[in-house]
Design a protein around this motif. Structure first.
Motif, mmCIF file in Angstrom:
data_model
loop_
_atom_site.group_PDB
_atom_site.id
_atom_site.type_symbol
_atom_site.label_atom_id
_atom_site.label_comp_id
_atom_site.label_asym_id
_atom_site.label_seq_id
_atom_site.Cartn_x
_atom_site.Cartn_y
_atom_site.Cartn_z
ATOM 1 N N ALA A 363 0.827 -1.208 0.000
ATOM 2 C CA ALA A 363 0.000 0.000 0.000
ATOM 3 C C ALA A 363 0.859 1.254 0.000
ATOM 4 O O ALA A 363 0.581 2.219 -0.728
ATOM 5 C CB ALA A 363 -0.934 -0.003 1.206
ATOM 6 N N ARG A 364 1.915 1.281 0.823
ATOM 7 C CA ARG A 364 2.774 2.460 0.874
ATOM 8 C C ARG A 364 3.478 2.676 -0.458
ATOM 9 O O ARG A 364 3.628 3.815 -0.920
ATOM 10 C CB ARG A 364 3.793 2.298 1.999
ATOM 11 N N GLY A 365 3.912 1.597 -1.112
ATOM 12 C CA GLY A 365 4.537 1.720 -2.433
ATOM 13 C C GLY A 365 3.575 2.250 -3.467
ATOM 14 O O GLY A 365 3.961 3.018 -4.365
ATOM 15 N N ALA A 366 2.296 1.860 -3.379
ATOM 16 C CA ALA A 366 1.295 2.370 -4.311
ATOM 17 C C ALA A 366 1.147 3.880 -4.169
ATOM 18 O O ALA A 366 1.044 4.610 -5.164
ATOM 19 C CB ALA A 366 -0.041 1.678 -4.070
ATOM 20 N N VAL A 367 1.161 4.372 -2.925
ATOM 21 C CA VAL A 367 1.054 5.818 -2.695
ATOM 22 C C VAL A 367 2.265 6.533 -3.284
ATOM 23 O O VAL A 367 2.140 7.585 -3.932
ATOM 24 C CB VAL A 367 0.932 6.113 -1.190
ATOM 25 N N THR A 368 3.445 5.956 -3.098
ATOM 26 C CA THR A 368 4.662 6.568 -3.635
ATOM 27 C C THR A 368 4.601 6.662 -5.153
ATOM 28 O O THR A 368 4.984 7.679 -5.750
ATOM 29 C CB THR A 368 5.896 5.761 -3.207
ATOM 30 N N SER A 369 4.114 5.608 -5.811
ATOM 31 C CA SER A 369 3.997 5.630 -7.270
ATOM 32 C C SER A 369 3.023 6.713 -7.723
ATOM 33 O O SER A 369 3.282 7.449 -8.682
ATOM 34 C CB SER A 369 3.539 4.258 -7.789
ATOM 35 N N LEU A 370 1.892 6.845 -7.037
ATOM 36 C CA LEU A 370 0.893 7.848 -7.410
ATOM 37 C C LEU A 370 1.410 9.260 -7.192
ATOM 38 O O LEU A 370 1.133 10.166 -7.986
ATOM 39 C CB LEU A 370 -0.385 7.626 -6.609
ATOM 40 N N ASP A 371 2.164 9.456 -6.128
ATOM 41 C CA ASP A 371 2.634 10.803 -5.803
ATOM 42 C C ASP A 371 3.718 11.302 -6.752
ATOM 43 O O ASP A 371 4.086 12.480 -6.718
ATOM 44 C CB ASP A 371 3.174 10.836 -4.372
ATOM 45 N N ALA A 372 4.229 10.429 -7.629
ATOM 46 C CA ALA A 372 5.289 10.836 -8.554
ATOM 47 C C ALA A 372 4.755 11.650 -9.724
ATOM 48 O O ALA A 372 5.537 12.262 -10.464
ATOM 49 C CB ALA A 372 6.029 9.605 -9.073
ATOM 50 N N VAL A 373 3.421 11.668 -9.921
ATOM 51 C CA VAL A 373 2.832 12.307 -11.096
ATOM 52 C C VAL A 373 1.644 13.159 -10.674
ATOM 53 O O VAL A 373 0.919 12.814 -9.725
ATOM 54 C CB VAL A 373 2.376 11.235 -12.125
ATOM 55 N N ASP A 374 1.409 14.243 -11.390
ATOM 56 C CA ASP A 374 0.227 15.083 -11.186
ATOM 57 C C ASP A 374 -0.883 14.567 -12.108
ATOM 58 O O ASP A 374 -0.768 14.634 -13.327
ATOM 59 C CB ASP A 374 0.557 16.540 -11.505
ATOM 60 N N PHE A 375 -1.956 14.042 -11.509
ATOM 61 C CA PHE A 375 -3.041 13.455 -12.286
ATOM 62 C C PHE A 375 -4.123 14.469 -12.663
ATOM 63 O O PHE A 375 -5.128 14.092 -13.274
ATOM 64 C CB PHE A 375 -3.687 12.301 -11.507
ATOM 65 N N ALA A 376 -3.948 15.721 -12.321
ATOM 66 C CA ALA A 376 -4.961 16.736 -12.638
ATOM 67 C C ALA A 376 -5.187 16.794 -14.138
ATOM 68 O O ALA A 376 -4.246 16.747 -14.938
ATOM 69 C CB ALA A 376 -4.513 18.092 -12.112
ATOM 70 N N GLN A 377 -6.420 16.844 -14.549
ATOM 71 C CA GLN A 377 -6.851 16.907 -15.953
ATOM 72 C C GLN A 377 -6.584 15.614 -16.721
ATOM 73 O O GLN A 377 -6.739 15.563 -17.931
ATOM 74 C CB GLN A 377 -6.171 18.076 -16.680
ATOM 75 N N SER A 378 -6.176 14.561 -16.023
ATOM 76 C CA SER A 378 -5.968 13.273 -16.678
ATOM 77 C C SER A 378 -7.255 12.454 -16.626
ATOM 78 O O SER A 378 -8.059 12.597 -15.694
ATOM 79 C CB SER A 378 -4.832 12.500 -15.985
ATOM 80 N N ALA A 379 -7.454 11.577 -17.607
ATOM 81 C CA ALA A 379 -8.621 10.693 -17.585
ATOM 82 C C ALA A 379 -8.556 9.722 -16.411
ATOM 83 O O ALA A 379 -9.569 9.125 -16.039
ATOM 84 C CB ALA A 379 -8.707 9.914 -18.902
ATOM 85 N N LEU A 380 -7.377 9.553 -15.818
ATOM 86 C CA LEU A 380 -7.211 8.642 -14.684
ATOM 87 C C LEU A 380 -7.299 9.362 -13.334
ATOM 88 O O LEU A 380 -7.050 8.746 -12.297
ATOM 89 C CB LEU A 380 -5.853 7.941 -14.794
ATOM 90 N N GLU A 381 -7.637 10.638 -13.323
ATOM 91 C CA GLU A 381 -7.602 11.406 -12.079
ATOM 92 C C GLU A 381 -8.514 10.813 -11.009
ATOM 93 O O GLU A 381 -8.105 10.646 -9.851
ATOM 94 C CB GLU A 381 -7.994 12.861 -12.346
ATOM 95 N N GLU A 382 -9.746 10.491 -11.373
ATOM 96 C CA GLU A 382 -10.678 9.972 -10.372
ATOM 97 C C GLU A 382 -10.175 8.663 -9.787
ATOM 98 O O GLU A 382 -10.192 8.446 -8.566
ATOM 99 C CB GLU A 382 -12.064 9.767 -10.991
ATOM 100 N N ARG A 383 -9.697 7.758 -10.638
ATOM 101 C CA ARG A 383 -9.210 6.466 -10.151
ATOM 102 C C ARG A 383 -7.980 6.650 -9.267
ATOM 103 O O ARG A 383 -7.815 5.956 -8.263
ATOM 104 C CB ARG A 383 -8.878 5.558 -11.328
ATOM 105 N N ALA A 384 -7.100 7.579 -9.650
ATOM 106 C CA ALA A 384 -5.886 7.806 -8.864
ATOM 107 C C ALA A 384 -6.232 8.357 -7.483
ATOM 108 O O ALA A 384 -5.656 7.931 -6.462
ATOM 109 C CB ALA A 384 -4.962 8.758 -9.610
ATOM 110 N N LEU A 385 -7.180 9.311 -7.406
ATOM 111 C CA LEU A 385 -7.592 9.850 -6.119
ATOM 112 C C LEU A 385 -8.190 8.763 -5.230
ATOM 113 O O LEU A 385 -7.888 8.676 -4.033
ATOM 114 C CB LEU A 385 -8.602 10.978 -6.323
ATOM 115 N N GLY A 386 -9.051 7.929 -5.810
ATOM 116 C CA GLY A 386 -9.672 6.859 -5.024
ATOM 117 C C GLY A 386 -8.664 5.828 -4.550
ATOM 118 O O GLY A 386 -8.706 5.377 -3.395
#
Length: 427
Positions: A363-386
């Protein structure tokens, strides 16, 4: 709950969401958001618990990826009659395979056991059609012409208001303005021009040739010609008398002398020519046919020749995932999230986070991977936030998980994960 059961539910949920999706027309931005939301809803309706480490086989890993690809393609085509499906492989329920080049725009007009009708509006698509029964039909249309097949490998490419049909195996019938022309392997039909030998290959030519080679029947035996009869020898003539030769005088004796033999020079060994790097289409074909070990070797060889080409890196990561090497695949996706063009970084980061969350129980590694990129305005933004909110909760960081859940609800108050986020926010 097993992963196989999870994916059955995911696909079922995707089908339900696709049937309930709004009727077009919609904007591209909204279409992308609906695709991302549909997949998120399907996955999270199926499972909400913290993931556990699971043993995976390469086959199951590929089956999950293929199911997601097929579901995504059908959701896209449900939302827009003409969908830009991009680059990938779609296997129809009838067993026919459709491979699309980047920016291809297709519409599945009808898919049933008796009839498959597909429209190509832009770009190139390769069709590997299984042999049809007498009561079945497979038709591909463009605004310029109609292609009918009985089981073959061919491609249809539309650029502007022109259509090009290329045949790699079997035969196709092309009808344009009431005139019917049959095209065989190696031939091309161009709308407005007719049959030709095409010197310019399409983007999917390598995949087409590979698919044709896999279906090629054994060549008919060539009959062996009868041997020619052997002619009778001609009668031998009587010998004539030959005069005695004149005796040759003996040569004068020659003094012996020592001869030095010069050693022959050792020939220089030419270095073996360097084999050409595998092409992008060849590696895509290996991944599409589930030959992941070969795809991995080819992708790495191609990266050695072109280390800055991010698409080879993405195919390498896909091959690692197909082989069940989730940790290596996640690391490869993380690397792409730092080096790929900005438009592809969000996809790479989300793939890495998903592998760490589901396959590695990190779980902690998943957060680290997500935090490496800004998902704003991406089609994956909602999934990344959840995913970030749930991963933080699983990692034991309740305060950060509540903050992430509130960020999701502020952005997507009626999103597919709204109920899950409300539960995380609740005291």
């Amino acid at each position: 709950m097993s992963r196989d059961r999870l994916d059955d539910r995911t696909v079922d949920a995707l089908a339900t969401i696709a049937r309930q999706a709004p009727v077009p027309p919609i904007t591209d931005a909204r279409r992308d958001a609906q695709i991302a939301r549909a997949i998120a809803e399907a996955e999270d309706r199926a499972v909400l618990e913290t993931p556990r480490a699971r043993s995976r086989t390469p086959y199951v890993a590929w089956a999950i990826a293929a199911a997601a690809l097929v579901a995504l393609a059908f959701v896209t085509m449900r939302d827009a009659p003409t969908a830009d499906v991009g680059e990938g492989v779609l296997v129809l329920a009838t067993g026919d395979r459709v491979t699309t080049a980047p920016h291809a725009a297709l519409a599945l007009d009808e898919v049933s056991p008796e009839s498959r009708r597909i429209s190509v509006h832009a770009g190139e698509a390769l069709f590997d059609v299984r042999p049809l029964e007498p009561n079945e039909s497979f038709v591909v249309r463009t605004p310029e012409l109609e292609v009918t097949v009985r089981g073959t490998v061919f491609s249809v490419e539309r650029v502007g208001d022109r259509t090009v049909v290329r045949v790699y195996e079997g035969r196709v019938d092309v009808r344009e303005r009431g005139e019917l022309v049959s095209i065989t392997p190696g031939e091309t039909y161009r709308s407005g021009e007719g049959r030709a030998r095409d010197a310019q290959e399409g983007a999917l030519a390598a995949i087409g040739r590979a698919a044709a080679a896999a279906r090629e029947p054994v060549a008919a035996r060539t009959p062996i010609a009868e041997p020619a009869p052997i002619a009778e020898p001609a009668p031998t003539a009587e010998p004539t008398s030959v005069p005695e030769p004149t005796p040759i005088p003996e040569p004068a004796p020659v003094a012996a002398r020592r001869t030095t033999i010069e050693p022959e020079p050792t020939p220089a060994i030419e270095p073996a020519p360097t084999p050409p790097a595998p092409s992008l289409a060849e590696i895509q074909s290996l991944v599409a046919s589930r030959r992941f070990a070969q795809a991995l070797d080819a992708a790495r060889a191609a990266r050695a020749h072109a280390p800055t080409e991010w698409r080879f890196g993405m195919l390498e990561a896909h091959a690692l995932q197909g082989l069940g090497r989730a940790a290596e695949a996640a690391d490869a996706y993380d690397a792409l999230a730092r080096t790929a063009p900005s438009a592809q970084r969000a996809e790479a980061a989300f793939r890495a986070a998903t592998l760490r969350w589901r396959e590695l129980a990190d779980a902690r590694g998943a957060v680290t991977s997500l935090d490496a990129v800004d998902f704003a305005q991406s089609a994956l933004e909602e999934r990344a936030l959840g995913l970030r909110a749930r991963a933080l909760d699983a990692a034991g960081d309740r305060t950060a998980a509540r903050d992430a859940a509130r960020a999701y609800l502020a952005r997507y108050p009626e999103g597919g994960l709204a109920d899950v986020m409300q539960a995380l926010v609740a005291p």
